[in-house]
Design an enzyme around this catalytic site. Structure first.
Site: not given
Length: 421
Positions: A163, A303, A314, A335, A340, A401
């Protein structure tokens, strides 16, 4: 070092099939979530996603071309063509040896791979694979096609960092251009992950929301009741260009890129570090490279996927880095509207961040009604409605990831010398 600017934008998203529609619906706070229409999702724990509405490949490609392209490549090409047109690029008048493509996908041709394997299984002993099988699934195929279509012989590759992929494609474009290795790069990312195996796989990981009864408000970053991300699809493209080249072409300029941070969480293959160590380091690197302090950042496009650990890690990094200006910096999570887009998410968020810097408008975070008690009440999360705020510097975060962390710093364009010093 050369100054680097953004001169063109292109997007196809769950809330708009071009940049104008996408931006207008972001500001309105429109949710892109709906029941999945592409296949029967009734057997899955999650039965909704952020699909692109009323998409027909034949609106963009002839039938023969469409058959050769996986959906992720179609989306990427659509966004790239819009960005090229928006930037008014006439490649016949430019040195195409100095024009490149750095275009990402986290997964590549997921839909094609799934279909071909199912078809092969059903055929039993007849291994009659489609001759376009391999070219359609490889993640780097899209960047290659964009290059081939326009005869662009500059740098051409595809960062694949889950991502964080498309944010890294933009950062790498920034680096190539400021070092004088290219004049123009088409940067971005695309993903088409709304397939049975993708939904099933993310369900098995317990990563996605299963709020099927309230799907339009299921993506709720920072909320106490968030239960996972909502998968989306689409693509974003940006024309990243040296200021020298842009001025020579008399191009319109949206904003300037002044910094990019990249690091690793070095913690877990799918989980973020609980204290946000990678996120902190990444933002710190980007800010230092921009030669500013954290106090000068006005806006953060977070994010913020709407996952329990991810949102908090975050936020902890933000609270630590921006502790002296926590009441000044504003945050929002797009998002909550788009879902996402995995490898494509950084590109469409870079576009919205760019437009925020240009217009001084911040899209809202929707669906969040009860803020997690672990999040400071001092944070301005831009809940429910858009906000007007003078933005000189903005930061856009992407984490993937594998612990991949990236953050880019976008500055309001001020017409000065083409040299950054």
């Amino acid at each position: 070092m050369k100054r680097v600017v953004i001169t063109g934008l292109g997007a196809i998203t769950p809330i708009g099939k071009n940049v104008k529609q996408y931006w207008e619906n972001l500001l309105k706070g429109i949710s892109g979530a709906n029941k999945i229409t592409r296949f029967d999702a009734s057997k899955f724990k999650t039965q909704f996603a952020c699909e692109i509405k009323e998409y027909d490949a034949l609106d963009y490609f002839d039938r023969k071309e469409a058959r050769k392209l996986d959906r992720f490549s179609q989306y990427g090409l659509i966004s790239a063509e819009e960005a090229i047109k928006d930037a008014n690029l006439d490649f016949s008048k430019l040195d195409t040896n100095r024009i490149g493509v750095i275009f990402s996908s986290g997964i590549g041709g997921f839909e094609t791979f799934e279909k071909e394997i199912i078809d092969y299984t059903n055929r039993n002993l007849n291994p009659g694979f489609n001759p376009f099988f391999i070219p359609k699934i490889i993640s780097n195929g899209l960047s290659g096609i964009i290059s081939i279509n326009h005869g662009l012989r500059g740098v051409n590759y595809c960062p694949v960092t889950a991502c964080a992929s498309s944010t890294q494609s933009i950062i790498q474009s920034f680096n190539y251009i400021r070092l004088g290795k290219a004049d123009i790069i088409i940067a971005g990312g695309s993903e088409a992950p709304i397939t049975e195996s993708s939904i099933g796989g993310f369900n098995a990981m317990k990563a996605m929301s299963t709020n099927n009864e309230n799907f339009s408000s299921a993506s709720k970053p920072f909320d106490t009741n968030r239960d996972g991300f909502v998968v989306g699809e689409g693509a974003g493209a940006l024309i990243v260009e040296s200021l020298d080249s842009a001025l020579k072409r008399n191009a319109k300029i949206y904003a300037e890129i002044v910094g990019g941070g990249e690091s690793s969480d070095a913690y877990h293959i799918t989980g973020t570090h609980p204290e946000g160590l990678g996120a902190y380091l990444t933002m710190e690197i980007g800010i230092k490279e921009a030669q500013i302090t954290s106090n000068e950042i006005d806006y953060i496009n977070a994010h913020a996927t709407s996952t329990g650990l991810g949102d908090l890690s975050e936020i902890k990094a933000i609270e630590r880095l921006f502790k002296s200006s926590i009441d000044k910096v504003q945050i929002s999570a797009s998002k909550s509207m788009t879902g996402h887009l995995l490898g494509g998410t950084g590109a469409i968020e870079a576009i919205s961040t760019c437009l925020s810097v240009k217009t001084d408008l911040i899209p809202p975070t929707i669906n969040t009604t009860e803020i997690d008690e672990n999040i400071s009440k001092e944070l301005n999360l831009t809940l429910r409605k858009k906000s007007l705020k003078k933005i000189d510097y903005a930061l856009s975060n992407s984490f993937g990831f594998g612990g991949h962390c990236s953050a880019m710093i976008i500055k309001k364009y001020v017409c000065q010398s083409s040299s950054p010093t």
